[in-house]
Design an enzyme around this catalytic site. Sequence first.
Site: not given
Ligand code: KIV
Length: 279
Positions: A59-60, A98, A129, A195
């Site tokens: 979700d980045s 994610d 998460e 993280e």
């Molecule tokens: O969303 C993402 O890219 C992540 C990474 C930072 C592990 O969760």
Amino acid sequence: MTYLSSGANDANARRKPVTLPGLKVAAAKGERLTMLTCYDASFAHVLDAAGVEILLIGDSLGMVLQGHDSTLPVTLEDVAYHTACVARAKPAALVMADMPFGSYQVSPEQAYENAAALMAVGAQMVKLEGGAWLADTVAFLKARSVPVCAHLGLTPQSVHAIGGYKVQGRGAAGDALIAEAQQLEAAGADMVLVELIPTPLGERLTKALKVPTIGIGAGPHTSGQVLVLHDILDVTPGRKARFVKNYLAQEGSVQAAVAAFVREVKDGTYPGPEHGFEA
Ligand code: KIV
């Protein structure tokens, strides 16, 4: 001997599909696992050719693709769209998606419905998460054949509750993090991603669990490493996190940069002490 991909040197050879059981065997034998974020088919081809084992539709994407200042606005439809784009490349790598903010917190049933939507478009595993409060959800998903990676330590979807992107798990909080990870493992989590935690905690956590651990800013002792693709290619604006390494500057091409990340994780060059955090 490697138990997984042929690695960056055999970039043209068609790899055998990476499977979750295969990843667990490899990690148990001490092979370091590689994961990068990936959001489209073109980069999926590049990462796959370089031997990356897990492609994370993180979700980045809300920050690096959409320009938001957090991951919170990302929707299930956004992640499903990018998961489908990656899956269309038919990578040998395992595709992990994610679960965005608000898509799994209400109930195990809500989580299953949304995880199933991501798996229908090509995800082979989902990442959530949270800590022990997610144990029932993890067990519910596991019982219904949804492989789960639990994301602990800094959980960016909680940025407002935490008060910023800060190192987690210092002092007594480290023991609590390990206990929560063990509860999630007992509930059925197949992998734990951590993280922004101190290097010694990354080592303790990895020793305390049977499932593979994947670290980002968690030191060199986790079973594998993940970074955001745009960070290793230095195309993210603003200040870089300490654990980020600019592989494009070092290698000069996108393909070589990704291959160098794989090589350096496998041989233990990355992350170095300068990328980690003290207890
Ligand atoms: O969303 C993402 O890219 C992540 C990474 C930072 C592990 O969760």
